[in-house]
Structure formats: C-alpha cells, structure tokens
Design a protein around this motif. Structure first.
Motif, PDB file in Angstrom:
ATOM      1  N   GLY A 114      31.757  20.549  38.606  1.00 29.58           N
ATOM      2  CA  GLY A 114      32.509  22.174  38.871  1.00 29.58           C
ATOM      3  C   GLY A 114      32.729  23.198  37.244  1.00 29.58           C
ATOM      4  N   GLY A 115      33.517  21.236  36.138  1.00 28.20           N
ATOM      5  CA  GLY A 115      33.459  22.392  35.160  1.00 28.20           C
ATOM      6  C   GLY A 115      32.153  22.144  33.754  1.00 28.20           C
ATOM      7  N   SER A 116      30.903  21.337  33.900  1.00 26.79           N
ATOM      8  CA  SER A 116      30.740  21.883  33.202  1.00 26.79           C
ATOM      9  C   SER A 116      29.794  22.980  32.504  1.00 26.79           C
ATOM     10  N   ILE A 117      29.593  23.536  33.150  1.00 32.25           N
ATOM     11  CA  ILE A 117      28.988  25.284  32.679  1.00 32.25           C
ATOM     12  C   ILE A 117      30.704  25.648  31.788  1.00 32.25           C
ATOM     13  N   ASN A 118      31.520  25.656  32.259  1.00 32.15           N
ATOM     14  CA  ASN A 118      33.103  26.186  31.990  1.00 32.15           C
ATOM     15  C   ASN A 118      32.936  25.693  30.634  1.00 32.15           C
ATOM     16  N   ASP A 119      33.070  23.689  30.060  1.00 27.08           N
ATOM     17  CA  ASP A 119      32.842  23.566  29.072  1.00 27.08           C
ATOM     18  C   ASP A 119      32.118  24.061  27.704  1.00 27.08           C
ATOM     19  N   VAL A 120      30.896  24.344  27.635  1.00 26.39           N
ATOM     20  CA  VAL A 120      30.036  25.313  26.960  1.00 26.39           C
ATOM     21  C   VAL A 120      30.286  26.490  27.175  1.00 26.39           C
ATOM     22  N   LYS A 121      30.307  27.356  27.479  1.00 27.17           N
ATOM     23  CA  LYS A 121      30.846  28.702  27.536  1.00 27.17           C
ATOM     24  C   LYS A 121      32.471  28.519  26.485  1.00 27.17           C
ATOM     25  N   CYS A 122      33.577  27.892  26.646  1.00 24.88           N
ATOM     26  CA  CYS A 122      33.917  27.095  25.897  1.00 24.88           C
ATOM     27  C   CYS A 122      34.208  26.954  24.573  1.00 24.88           C
ATOM     28  N   MET A 123      33.267  26.104  24.073  1.00 29.26           N
ATOM     29  CA  MET A 123      33.283  25.251  23.305  1.00 29.26           C
ATOM     30  C   MET A 123      32.062  26.399  22.327  1.00 29.26           C
ATOM     31  N   ARG A 124      31.888  27.470  22.821  1.00 34.44           N
ATOM     32  CA  ARG A 124      30.341  28.760  21.928  1.00 34.44           C
ATOM     33  C   ARG A 124      31.141  29.464  21.966  1.00 34.44           C
ATOM     34  N   TYR A 125      32.645  29.566  22.293  1.00 37.76           N
ATOM     35  CA  TYR A 125      34.100  30.478  21.719  1.00 37.76           C
ATOM     36  C   TYR A 125      34.748  29.822  20.358  1.00 37.76           C
ATOM     37  N   LEU A 126      34.845  28.227  21.218  1.00 35.94           N
ATOM     38  CA  LEU A 126      35.520  27.887  19.789  1.00 35.94           C
ATOM     39  C   LEU A 126      34.927  28.144  18.427  1.00 35.94           C
ATOM     40  N   LEU A 127      33.222  28.071  18.622  1.00 34.34           N
ATOM     41  CA  LEU A 127      32.415  27.473  17.254  1.00 34.34           C
ATOM     42  C   LEU A 127      32.582  28.858  16.830  1.00 34.34           C
ATOM     43  N   VAL A 128      32.161  29.805  17.717  1.00 33.12           N
ATOM     44  CA  VAL A 128      31.849  31.530  17.096  1.00 33.12           C
ATOM     45  C   VAL A 128      33.244  32.076  16.490  1.00 33.12           C
ATOM     46  N   GLU A 129      34.360  32.380  17.158  1.00 34.53           N
ATOM     47  CA  GLU A 129      35.294  32.864  17.142  1.00 34.53           C
ATOM     48  C   GLU A 129      36.493  32.560  15.953  1.00 34.53           C
ATOM     49  N   LYS A 130      36.501  30.848  16.066  1.00 36.28           N
ATOM     50  CA  LYS A 130      37.086  30.175  15.639  1.00 36.28           C
ATOM     51  C   LYS A 130      36.595  29.515  13.443  1.00 36.28           C
ATOM     52  N   ASP A 136      23.520  34.106  17.002  1.00 35.09           N
ATOM     53  CA  ASP A 136      22.201  33.939  17.071  1.00 35.09           C
ATOM     54  C   ASP A 136      22.390  32.358  16.901  1.00 35.09           C
ATOM     55  N   SER A 137      22.549  31.726  16.137  1.00 38.42           N
ATOM     56  CA  SER A 137      22.589  30.746  15.649  1.00 38.42           C
ATOM     57  C   SER A 137      23.306  29.597  17.021  1.00 38.42           C
ATOM     58  N   ILE A 138      23.226  29.653  17.443  1.00 34.23           N
ATOM     59  CA  ILE A 138      24.012  28.858  19.576  1.00 34.23           C
ATOM     60  C   ILE A 138      22.679  29.124  20.169  1.00 34.23           C
ATOM     61  N   LEU A 139      22.438  28.351  20.330  1.00 36.84           N
ATOM     62  CA  LEU A 139      21.202  27.617  22.153  1.00 36.84           C
ATOM     63  C   LEU A 139      21.514  27.064  23.066  1.00 36.84           C
ATOM     64  N   MET A 140      22.153  27.993  24.423  1.00 37.89           N
ATOM     65  CA  MET A 140      23.143  27.778  25.144  1.00 37.89           C
ATOM     66  C   MET A 140      22.085  27.713  26.391  1.00 37.89           C
ATOM     67  N   LEU A 141      22.029  26.457  27.228  1.00 40.09           N
ATOM     68  CA  LEU A 141      21.038  25.624  28.299  1.00 40.09           C
ATOM     69  C   LEU A 141      22.337  25.543  29.528  1.00 40.09           C
ATOM     70  N   THR A 142      21.501  26.608  30.294  1.00 39.39           N
ATOM     71  CA  THR A 142      23.290  26.213  31.869  1.00 39.39           C
ATOM     72  C   THR A 142      22.367  26.744  33.103  1.00 39.39           C
ATOM     73  N   GLU A 143      22.283  26.542  33.723  1.00 39.78           N
ATOM     74  CA  GLU A 143      21.757  26.574  34.979  1.00 39.78           C
ATOM     75  C   GLU A 143      22.430  28.283  35.979  1.00 39.78           C
ATOM     76  N   GLU A 144      23.448  28.528  34.333  1.00 42.90           N
ATOM     77  CA  GLU A 144      23.212  30.163  34.464  1.00 42.90           C
ATOM     78  C   GLU A 144      22.760  30.741  34.516  1.00 42.90           C
ATOM     79  N   GLU A 145      21.468  30.314  33.184  1.00 42.99           N
ATOM     80  CA  GLU A 145      20.852  31.845  32.048  1.00 42.99           C
ATOM     81  C   GLU A 145      19.310  32.080  32.652  1.00 42.99           C
ATOM     82  N   THR A 146      19.280  32.846  32.931  1.00 46.55           N
ATOM     83  CA  THR A 146      17.812  33.716  33.254  1.00 46.55           C
ATOM     84  C   THR A 146      16.827  33.398  33.172  1.00 46.55           C
ATOM     85  N   ASP A 147      16.692  32.306  31.831  1.00 41.88           N
ATOM     86  CA  ASP A 147      16.001  32.971  31.166  1.00 41.88           C
ATOM     87  C   ASP A 147      15.231  30.996  31.054  1.00 41.88           C
ATOM     88  N   PRO A 148      14.379  30.958  32.187  1.00 38.86           N
ATOM     89  CA  PRO A 148      13.719  29.036  32.702  1.00 38.86           C
ATOM     90  C   PRO A 148      13.163  28.415  31.458  1.00 38.86           C
TER      91      PRO A 148
END
Length: 376
Positions: A114-130, A136-148
């Motif tokens: 239940g938490g893996s996609i939440n994890d990478v979203k939080c990590m992205r926030y940390l990397l970008v905001e903090k 555009d330096s971050i590539l994120m792969l999750t099941e929620e992406e529309t790009d196959p």
C-alpha cells in the motif's frame, strides 16, 4: 566469423553468428534484422531508450537467475521478421543531479503493498523541494504513470538504470530509490558470502523474473567514474547487500560499528573511481515493513523510506552514521509503540514482530561514518 550488431530495441551490442538473419536480444527481447544494414534511430543522449551501454560490451553472458542463465546475449538464429517496437518516451539527462525513483504496489496481487508509490512521491518531494534536484532530472516509475514505458516492469527498470548512469561525470550526484518487494535466490556464480543473490521484484517478476544484485552492480556501480557519487535507498525485504557493494557497516544498538569486508578476489564489485553508498531497509535475511504507524492516519509508507526522509529533513548536514542511527531508532520506537499487552500479547507480538528490521549501510569504500556528511 561472428560480427557485431546493435540491438534495434535497447542499443546493446550483439555478437551475431555468420548464418543468422535475425537475432533476439536477451535484455529487451527485441528482434533485430541482421541482413539489412542497421540504421540508428538514436536521438540526442537525452532520450534514455537509446542509451548505449558500452560498459556491457559484446559477449556478456546473462545473469544467473534472471531468466536466461548461462545463455549469451546472442540467441540462436530466428527466421521470423523483426517485430516493430513502439518508440519510448524520453527523460532528459540533466547534468549534475539525477534520480531514478521506482515504486511498485503490485496492485491486484495477493501480495500487494500500500505504501510504495507514496514512498517515491515523498522521495521526489524531498529531492526537489529540500535538496535542489531539478524536476526534469527525476525519472519516476510507478503503476500510476500513463506512459507505458514508465511502468516499473523489468525491461523499463533495466533501461532506467542505464539512463541513470549514462554520461555520468565527476561531480555528478545520482540517486536510486526502490520501494517494493525484494527476494533472495540461489547464487549460481558463487560470488556471495551467504550463498544467495539478493534481488528486486519488478511488477512483472512472475513472468519476467527478478533483477538480481549482480546485474544492479554491473549497471550502476561499476561504471561510476571518479568524483561521482551514487546514493541508493532500497526499501525492500532481503535488501542488505542488493547493490553487491564490497563493504557492509555492522553497527550495534549503542552506535559502535565495524566494516565487514565482503570482497571476493574473483569478482570485482567496486566502481570506476566514484563512490557508491546504499541504505537498505533490512539485512539480507530480514523483512521490511509497509505500515501506517509513521503517518498517524491510513496512509501507508515504507518504514525505512519514511524514517530516511524524516531524518534528512529534521537534521540538515547530518553524517551517515547519524542518519543510520536515526533511522534505526525511529523504526525501533514505532515497533515498541505498536506492541500489544494482555494475556495473549506474547504470542501475538511474536507473530507480528518476530523478525527485526535493522536498516543497513553498505559502500564501495570504507570511511568514518560519523565524520562524513550526507551530501546530495
């Protein structure tokens, strides 16, 4: 005499037998026509589908346990015509900072998280905001992406790992974060101290197999040039040495540590001069937790990812030793708070908390963990 041809799918070099008309790549499964001269569709190096893995080179054999054990990258001749492949979407190669974030929930599976996609979203926030990583330096792969091609399948993760280190230079800072299932399997090439390869489970692991530590090391550790840094954060079970790094930090609860040397003289697992550092959720024989305990509501996160982000945000400039201690203490405190009391408490606590989770630190070189600061 065998000749070299580039794979029409991923760009790897294939060694082609003289009689072959078409050849199948064991990495991406693309079929390349070896009769018609290959015309490269390669675009500028910002397009990660066309990244050339010169460090893999011709003649590389496939990884034990990865689905093609003992079979070279070049397969026997195939007579059917090449299959067209859709173009992949691009992610730019951004210079000094770059990150690959993979979150796999395994939706619709009995073992879903239940938490893996939440994890990478939080990590992205940390990397970008903090930490100043450009979006555009971050590539994120999750099941929620529309790009196959941003779904965390085995093929897409492999290509993304190659993108992460492509063109890496001195001064570059790379981050690889994976949150999902991990596993271990028999070590066929005898390079492991414990006799097991650790592995990450992509979304399609049931049919395509896992991505084992040997391959991860070859792809993102070995090419790392002098002056470049790779930080991996792996929130998965059995992940202690999933990057196959030479040195493991063994720390007790009081914070005293020693470096355990896991080098094998027959196998080089270091870098090309850079430094690779990995924080893992647990040791190679431990499980990791996916829990709501840290958030105080129904939002699930990985215990290790949450404690990592919390420590980095709360204490800028902390050392690797301080970070490892903070993560371990946070997970211990939460588990202690969750323990039950009452007549059957002993039995239930044994079932729920019988396996400990101790975050691990492994590196390509030894250093003083209490003086070296985390810098990204």
């Amino acid at each position: 005499m065998a000749r070299r041809e580039r794979c029409s799918g991923c760009g790897l070099y294939l060694m082609v037998p003289p009689e072959a008309q078409t050849i199948r790549c064991a990495v991406c499964q693309a079929i390349t026509n070896t009769i018609t001269p290959f015309t490269s569709n390669a675009r500028p190096n910002g397009h990660w589908i066309y990244v050339h893995d010169s460090f893999l080179g011709p003649g590389r054999t496939s990884y034990p346990g990865s689905g093609t054990y003992g079979i070279p990258y070049v397969y026997a001749p195939h007579q059917r015509p090449p299959q067209p492949r859709p173009p992949l979407s691009f992610v730019s190669v951004h210079g000094r900072k770059r990150a690959l974030l993979c979150g796999v929930n395994y939706q619709s599976k009995s073992y879903r998280l239940g938490g893996s996609i939440n994890d990478v979203k939080c990590m992205r926030y940390l990397l970008v905001e903090k930490l100043g990583f450009p979006n555009d330096s971050i590539l994120m792969l999750t099941e929620e992406e529309t790009d196959p091609f941003k779904i965390p399948t085995k093929q897409n993760i492999r290509k993304a790992l190659r993108w992460l280190v492509y063109g890496c230079q001195s001064g570059d800072s790379l981050v690889f974060h994976f949150s999902g299932h991990g596993t271990r399997q028999i070590d066929y090439n005898h390079d492991e101290v414990d006799g097991y390869d650790e592995a990450l489970c992509p979304l399609d692991h049931e049919t395509e197999g896992n991505i084992i530590d040997d391959e991860i090391n070859d792809t993102i550790v070995r090419p790392l040039p002098r002056g470049a840094t790779l930080l991996a954060i792996i929130d998965a079970c059995y992940s202690g040495t999933v990057l196959d790094l030479p040195y493991v930090c063994r720390m007790n609860k009081e914070g005293f540590y020693i470096w355990e040397d896991q080098r094998n003289p027959l196998f080089y697992k270091g870098t090309s001069g850079g430094i690779a550092i990995c924080f893992s959720a647990c040791d190679d024989n431990q499980n990791s937790a996916d829990t709501t305990a840290f958030t105080g509501n129904n939002t699930r996160t990985g215990a290790m990812t949450f404690s990592f982000i919390q420590a980095v945000q709360n204490e800028p400039g902390l050392t690797y030793g301080r970070l490892l201690n903070a993560m371990s203490n946070a997970i211990r405190d939460v588990k202690a708070g969750l323990r039950l009391t009452g007549p059957i408490a002993a039995l239930i606590n044994k079932v729920l908390f019988g396996t400990t989770q101790e975050p691990q630190l492994s590196t390509s070189e030894k250093f003083d963990i209490y003086s070296k600061q985390l810098v990204l």
